[in-house]
Every structure is written in structure tokens, then in C-alpha cells.
Design a protein around this motif. Structure first.
Motif, mmCIF file in Angstrom:
data_model
loop_
_atom_site.group_PDB
_atom_site.id
_atom_site.type_symbol
_atom_site.label_atom_id
_atom_site.label_comp_id
_atom_site.label_asym_id
_atom_site.label_seq_id
_atom_site.Cartn_x
_atom_site.Cartn_y
_atom_site.Cartn_z
ATOM 1 N N UNK A 1 0.839 -1.186 0.000
ATOM 2 C CA UNK A 1 0.000 0.000 0.000
ATOM 3 C C UNK A 1 0.877 1.240 0.000
ATOM 4 N N UNK A 2 0.568 2.168 -0.893
ATOM 5 C CA UNK A 2 1.337 3.411 -0.967
ATOM 6 C C UNK A 2 0.916 4.324 0.176
ATOM 7 N N UNK A 3 1.680 5.395 0.404
ATOM 8 C CA UNK A 3 1.304 6.336 1.467
ATOM 9 C C UNK A 3 -0.067 6.967 1.246
ATOM 10 N N UNK A 4 -0.527 6.965 0.003
ATOM 11 C CA UNK A 4 -1.828 7.565 -0.314
ATOM 12 C C UNK A 4 -2.959 6.549 -0.256
ATOM 13 N N UNK A 5 -2.642 5.295 0.095
ATOM 14 C CA UNK A 5 -3.686 4.306 0.298
ATOM 15 C C UNK A 5 -3.966 3.389 -0.869
ATOM 16 N N UNK A 6 -3.436 3.690 -2.060
ATOM 17 C CA UNK A 6 -3.736 2.804 -3.176
ATOM 18 C C UNK A 6 -2.794 1.596 -3.159
ATOM 19 N N UNK A 7 -3.288 0.474 -3.659
ATOM 20 C CA UNK A 7 -2.507 -0.756 -3.698
ATOM 21 C C UNK A 7 -1.642 -0.741 -4.955
ATOM 22 N N UNK A 8 -0.356 -1.020 -4.798
ATOM 23 C CA UNK A 8 0.560 -0.950 -5.929
ATOM 24 C C UNK A 8 1.463 -2.168 -5.934
ATOM 25 N N UNK B 1 6.912 9.446 -9.599
ATOM 26 C CA UNK B 1 7.570 10.694 -9.238
ATOM 27 C C UNK B 1 8.073 10.565 -7.809
ATOM 28 N N UNK B 2 9.372 10.762 -7.625
ATOM 29 C CA UNK B 2 9.934 10.705 -6.280
ATOM 30 C C UNK B 2 9.896 12.092 -5.680
ATOM 31 N N UNK B 3 9.326 12.188 -4.506
ATOM 32 C CA UNK B 3 9.235 13.462 -3.801
ATOM 33 C C UNK B 3 10.472 13.661 -2.945
ATOM 34 N N UNK B 4 10.916 14.888 -2.806
ATOM 35 C CA UNK B 4 12.059 15.196 -1.955
ATOM 36 C C UNK B 4 11.638 15.080 -0.504
ATOM 37 N N UNK B 5 12.454 14.405 0.272
ATOM 38 C CA UNK B 5 12.169 14.258 1.701
ATOM 39 C C UNK B 5 13.028 15.248 2.459
ATOM 40 N N UNK B 6 12.395 16.172 3.144
ATOM 41 C CA UNK B 6 13.106 17.178 3.927
ATOM 42 C C UNK B 6 13.390 16.629 5.316
#
Length: 81
Positions: A10-17, A26-31
Motif C-alpha cells: 500500500x502506498x502512502x496515499x492508500x492505493x494498492x501498488x 515521481x519521487x518526492x524530496x524528503x526534507x
């Protein structure tokens, strides 16, 4: 554990992948947070080139990935030059 649970998560947004690498994601920058930064800076002063086990311990303590820790240290060493 079923085979489908090995191939999906499960992705952080809840969808199954699927668990396979997707080059189109798309990779988001982690601060880093202020507390993470302080801990990393303190560790850098003690040892600017930590080994894998030290990076693993830092990653668990700071809720980061070992690769994220490794990149942070690489960037910090470059900044120090």
C-alpha cells in the motif's frame, strides 16, 4: 503470507501498488526535520564517514532510509570541502 502480498503493497496515499520499480513514479524530496538535522549534524561531527551499521541505526532512530542517511552524509561532506 500469500504470494499477492509479496508483490503488492500500500502506498502512502492508500492505493494498492505492485512492489516492482516503476521508472515513471515521481519521487518526492524528503526534507529533514530540525530534530533529524541536529542528530545528523552531531553524528557527522563524531564520524563524517559512518559505516553501514551506523547508518542503519541512524535510519531506524530518525525514521529515514539508510540510503537517505548515506546521501545526507555525502552531501554534508561535499559542503564541508
Amino acid at each position: 503470507m500469500t504470494e499477492s502480498s509479496n508483490l503488492e503493497h500500500q502506498s502512502p496515499h492508500g492505493e494498492l501498488r505492485t512492489a516492482f520499480y516503476n521508472p515513471y513514479d515521481i519521487k518526492r524530496r524528503r526534507r529533514t526535520s530540525r530534530s533529524q538535522f541536529k542528530t545528523l549534524e552531531k553524528a557527522f561531527i563524531e564520524n563524517p564517514k559512518p559505516n553501514a551499521s551506523t547508518r542503519q541505526q541512524l535510519a531506524q532512530r530518525l525514521s529515514m532510509t539508510p540510503r537517505g542517511i548515506q546521501v545526507w552524509f555525502q552531501n554534508r561532506r561535499a559542503k564541508n570541502k
